[in-house]
Scaffold this motif. Structure first.
Motif, PDB file in Angstrom:
ATOM      1  N   TRP A  46      14.302  57.626  21.843  1.00 19.12           N
ATOM      2  CA  TRP A  46      15.461  58.441  22.411  1.00 19.12           C
ATOM      3  C   TRP A  46      14.583  58.931  23.518  1.00 19.12           C
ATOM      4  O   TRP A  46      15.145  58.016  24.692  1.00 19.12           O
ATOM      5  CB  TRP A  46      15.496  59.624  21.553  1.00 19.12           C
ATOM      6  CG  TRP A  46      16.011  60.534  22.575  1.00 19.12           C
ATOM      7  CD1 TRP A  46      15.645  61.507  23.416  1.00 19.12           C
ATOM      8  CD2 TRP A  46      17.612  60.379  23.182  1.00 19.12           C
ATOM      9  NE1 TRP A  46      17.405  62.258  23.686  1.00 19.12           N
ATOM     10  CE2 TRP A  46      17.878  61.468  23.660  1.00 19.12           C
ATOM     11  CE3 TRP A  46      18.532  59.400  22.137  1.00 19.12           C
ATOM     12  CZ2 TRP A  46      19.227  61.414  24.469  1.00 19.12           C
ATOM     13  CZ3 TRP A  46      19.669  59.418  22.632  1.00 19.12           C
ATOM     14  CH2 TRP A  46      19.771  60.771  23.975  1.00 19.12           C
ATOM     15  N   ARG A  47      13.243  58.837  23.741  1.00 19.08           N
ATOM     16  CA  ARG A  47      13.152  58.314  25.185  1.00 19.08           C
ATOM     17  C   ARG A  47      13.607  57.130  26.285  1.00 19.08           C
ATOM     18  O   ARG A  47      13.672  57.666  27.168  1.00 19.08           O
ATOM     19  CB  ARG A  47      11.513  59.186  25.198  1.00 19.08           C
ATOM     20  CG  ARG A  47      11.622  60.078  24.997  1.00 19.08           C
ATOM     21  CD  ARG A  47       9.662  60.240  25.557  1.00 19.08           C
ATOM     22  NE  ARG A  47       8.619  60.369  24.778  1.00 19.08           N
ATOM     23  CZ  ARG A  47       8.661  60.943  23.695  1.00 19.08           C
ATOM     24  NH1 ARG A  47       8.532  62.035  23.326  1.00 19.08           N
ATOM     25  NH2 ARG A  47       7.728  60.292  22.440  1.00 19.08           N
ATOM     26  N   ALA A  50      17.246  56.707  26.690  1.00 18.10           N
ATOM     27  CA  ALA A  50      17.622  57.633  27.974  1.00 18.10           C
ATOM     28  C   ALA A  50      17.496  56.954  29.327  1.00 18.10           C
ATOM     29  O   ALA A  50      17.799  56.823  30.502  1.00 18.10           O
ATOM     30  CB  ALA A  50      17.416  58.771  27.406  1.00 18.10           C
ATOM     31  N   ASP A  51      15.873  56.395  28.653  1.00 17.45           N
ATOM     32  CA  ASP A  51      15.764  55.751  30.183  1.00 17.45           C
ATOM     33  C   ASP A  51      15.729  54.555  30.618  1.00 17.45           C
ATOM     34  O   ASP A  51      16.925  54.274  32.050  1.00 17.45           O
ATOM     35  CB  ASP A  51      14.318  55.467  30.371  1.00 17.45           C
ATOM     36  CG  ASP A  51      13.265  56.555  30.046  1.00 17.45           C
ATOM     37  OD1 ASP A  51      13.930  57.752  30.181  1.00 17.45           O
ATOM     38  OD2 ASP A  51      11.828  56.375  29.529  1.00 17.45           O
ATOM     39  N   ARG A  54      19.837  55.542  31.764  1.00 16.80           N
ATOM     40  CA  ARG A  54      19.444  55.965  33.479  1.00 16.80           C
ATOM     41  C   ARG A  54      19.509  55.014  33.913  1.00 16.80           C
ATOM     42  O   ARG A  54      20.325  54.734  35.154  1.00 16.80           O
ATOM     43  CB  ARG A  54      18.901  56.903  33.705  1.00 16.80           C
ATOM     44  CG  ARG A  54      19.063  58.432  33.678  1.00 16.80           C
ATOM     45  CD  ARG A  54      18.131  59.630  33.484  1.00 16.80           C
ATOM     46  NE  ARG A  54      18.256  60.918  33.039  1.00 16.80           N
ATOM     47  CZ  ARG A  54      19.382  61.605  33.893  1.00 16.80           C
ATOM     48  NH1 ARG A  54      20.361  61.304  35.051  1.00 16.80           N
ATOM     49  NH2 ARG A  54      20.292  62.877  33.297  1.00 16.80           N
ATOM     50  N   LEU A 176      22.703  61.253  20.542  1.00 20.24           N
ATOM     51  CA  LEU A 176      24.181  61.327  21.335  1.00 20.24           C
ATOM     52  C   LEU A 176      25.368  62.503  21.456  1.00 20.24           C
ATOM     53  O   LEU A 176      25.877  62.734  22.249  1.00 20.24           O
ATOM     54  CB  LEU A 176      24.657  59.793  21.958  1.00 20.24           C
ATOM     55  CG  LEU A 176      23.773  58.494  22.601  1.00 20.24           C
ATOM     56  CD1 LEU A 176      24.085  57.202  22.290  1.00 20.24           C
ATOM     57  CD2 LEU A 176      23.681  59.177  24.040  1.00 20.24           C
ATOM     58  N   ALA A 232      22.625  64.760  25.725  1.00 25.85           N
ATOM     59  CA  ALA A 232      22.975  64.379  25.737  1.00 25.85           C
ATOM     60  C   ALA A 232      22.725  63.278  27.019  1.00 25.85           C
ATOM     61  O   ALA A 232      22.923  62.493  27.701  1.00 25.85           O
ATOM     62  CB  ALA A 232      23.494  62.573  24.825  1.00 25.85           C
ATOM     63  N   ASP A 235      20.401  64.185  29.394  1.00 23.16           N
ATOM     64  CA  ASP A 235      18.980  63.851  29.213  1.00 23.16           C
ATOM     65  C   ASP A 235      19.920  62.076  29.536  1.00 23.16           C
ATOM     66  O   ASP A 235      18.568  61.069  30.082  1.00 23.16           O
ATOM     67  CB  ASP A 235      18.784  63.361  27.895  1.00 23.16           C
ATOM     68  CG  ASP A 235      18.249  64.343  27.268  1.00 23.16           C
ATOM     69  OD1 ASP A 235      17.525  65.468  28.234  1.00 23.16           O
ATOM     70  OD2 ASP A 235      17.908  64.493  26.155  1.00 23.16           O
ATOM     71  N   THR A 236      20.905  61.628  29.078  1.00 25.38           N
ATOM     72  CA  THR A 236      20.956  60.022  29.841  1.00 25.38           C
ATOM     73  C   THR A 236      21.604  59.376  31.424  1.00 25.38           C
ATOM     74  O   THR A 236      21.897  58.321  31.829  1.00 25.38           O
ATOM     75  CB  THR A 236      21.805  59.556  28.806  1.00 25.38           C
ATOM     76  OG1 THR A 236      23.050  59.918  28.909  1.00 25.38           O
ATOM     77  CG2 THR A 236      20.904  59.565  27.705  1.00 25.38           C
TER      78      THR A 236
END
Length: 500
Positions: A46-47, A50-51, A54, A176, A232, A235-236
């Motif tokens: 997930w990290r 998300a990175d 982004r 998500l 989500a 985060d994203t």
């Protein structure tokens, strides 16, 4: 947008309707390998996702403004889908929180469990043309729960009673959307899902002792799962309300992204390992069960298999090396003085099943360049054997074979593979499974044949005249060695020597 959960990284891609890449991003992944063990932590997925998302949104070019408009301060993506490694599985609680680490696609600890699952559900697997392998998610569930013949982490009647079965992309799509969502039939296949009846074989699950687990609902690839939730979105960077679409396995995603969608077309994905997948009008029957059939969104079938041979062998043998320099040196070693079978990890899954298979080199390389050339050539020889196997089963192979995957960054290796295969090779502009997921998302939100518009072929490589014949001897040497070790069945070895 497409998101690809790989072995070593997460990759994301934002693409227009006509295949122009507007943005991309990636984030590294790490795991724990020890012998047959290969685990990763779902929270890291997930990290990483998300990175990568982004990064992709922040790198959108100015031309994106015509097709991606801001919404509540965030870039509007019309739809997104996620692919992952086939057979990677974990257990979560009812809310989606992990209860176990993820057993990765090539985790090989479930050998006894695979045999037990095969014997217990033989009548179902035989009808489907499947053979349960240690790398499959169904065997790993037996290992995780301690059900059946294996000795796993915890009993399904104890701590894990009622735990939810979760494939790699399911974890991301659930985060998500903000709740557990159905899985797709592509990822469910190696968990024992019956593509013909569109159902879980509950009677077999009962006999295996897995009835206490919560198997998710299954939908077809391309089905809307929900929309991005507020958490989500924070985060994203995605806009809240962005549609999330059910994906496919990374091999199927690469097939979508390759543009090889007509019956008779085949694609090879060469990354850490090698995946071969093609298109047929009906399922391709394989008595040995090492080739399996996915169902495509358009109703065709996608037979294929995943080998443990791959480019991962290069970084294992030559960590940190300048591979471009080694490519140049390898060009003078055709063929190398030795023949290599460059398995990335113990055990082979395709084009034969051999849990005890190990990488080997026949002879002693004269130097690093010779050794490196043997590895490049060994992967291509294994790829040639995989294509021979699908012809052995009666599958049509029409037109060029498409090359995708991270290894296509090497122009020399691309040409070498075309030479050794003796076939033209088509190279798409974007050799990325994430593109396949963007294609699937576009198909879901527009309802048309997105692949024909979005996939651009960069070039078609023709085999160099006479180059392939130099590798006929090494190919036969490799086939002989695999047969002598008892890994490659004699009927297939004979066919490969005569027609491969």
């Amino acid at each position: 947008m497409g998101v690809d959960l790989g072995t070593q990284s997460v990759r994301a891609l934002a693409v227009t309707d006509d295949g122009r890449v507007l943005g991309r991003g990636s984030a590294p992944l790490t795991g724990h390998r020890e012998g047959d063990r290969h685990e990763q932590l779902p929270a890291d997925w997930w990290r990483g996702a998300a990175d990568a998302i982004r990064q992709t949104l922040s790198s959108l070019s100015p031309s994106a403004s015509a097709s991606a408009t801001p919404a509540r301060g965030r870039t509007r993506v019309r739809g997104m889908a996620v692919c992952g490694t086939s057979g990677t599985v974990l257990l979560t609680d009812a809310r989606g929180a992990p209860l176990t680490p993820a057993l990765m696609y090539d985790d090989g600890r479930a050998g006894a469990e695979a045999r037990y699952a095969q014997e217990t559900g033989a009548e179902v697997w035989d009808a489907l043309g499947l053979r349960i392998q240690p790398s499959w998610a169904l065997a790993k569930l037996l290992w995780l729960t301690g059900a059946g013949a294996g000795v796993g982490a915890k009993s399904a009647n104890g701590t894990l009673q009622g735990a939810r079965v979760c494939h790699q992309p399911d974890f991301i799509t659930a985060r998500l959307v903000g709740r557990p969502v159905p899985t797709d039939s592509s990822h469910a296949l190696k968990t024992g899902y019956d593509l013909h009846t569109r159902s879980w074989p509950t009677a077999v699950q009962d006999r295996l002792g897995l009835s206490g687990l919560d198997f998710p609902a299954v939908v077809a690839p391309g089905t809307p799962l929900g929309t991005v939730c507020a958490e989500a979105a924070a985060d994203t960077g995605l806009a809240e309300g962005t549609p999330v679409i059910a994906g496919m396995t990374d091999g199927c995603a690469a097939q979508l992204g390759s543009g090889a969608w007509e019956v008779g077309r085949w694609n090879t994905v060469l990354g850490t390992t090698l995946v071969l997948k093609g298109v047929t009008a009906t399922p391709l029957r394989d008595p040995a069960g090492v080739l399996y059939n996915h169902l495509s969104p358009d109703g065709h079938w996608l037979p294929g298999g995943a080998s443990s041979v791959g480019a991962g062998a290069l970084t294992h043998v030559f960590p940190g090396a300048d591979l471009a320099r080694l490519d140049r040196l390898a060009a003078d070693r055709e063929p190398a003085s030795v023949v290599a079978y460059p398995l990335v990890s113990r055990g082979e899954r395709f084009p034969f099943l051999a849990a005890d298979a190990e990488a080997f080199t026949l002879g002693r390389p004269s130097d690093d360049a010779d050794h490196y050339a043997a590895l490049l050539q060994g992967v291509a020889l294994a790829e040639r054997l995989c294509l021979a196997y699908v012809r052995f089963l009666g599958a049509p192979i029409d037109g060029p074979v498409t090359f995708t995957g991270g290894a296509t960054r090497s122009g020399y290796w691309n040409q070498l593979r075309a030479d050794i295969l003796g076939r033209p090779a088509a190279l798409p502009e974007q050799a990325d499974s994430a593109l396949g997921m963007a294609v699937l998302a576009a198909h879901a939100v527009t309802g048309d044949d997105a692949a024909r518009r979005m996939v651009r072929i960069r070039t078609i490589l023709e085999p160099r005249p006479g180059a392939g014949r130099r590798f006929d001897g090494p190919f036969v040497t490799l086939v002989d060695a695999l047969e002598r070790r008892g890994w490659l069945p004699s009927d297939m070895a004979t066919y490969a020597r005569e027609h491969g």
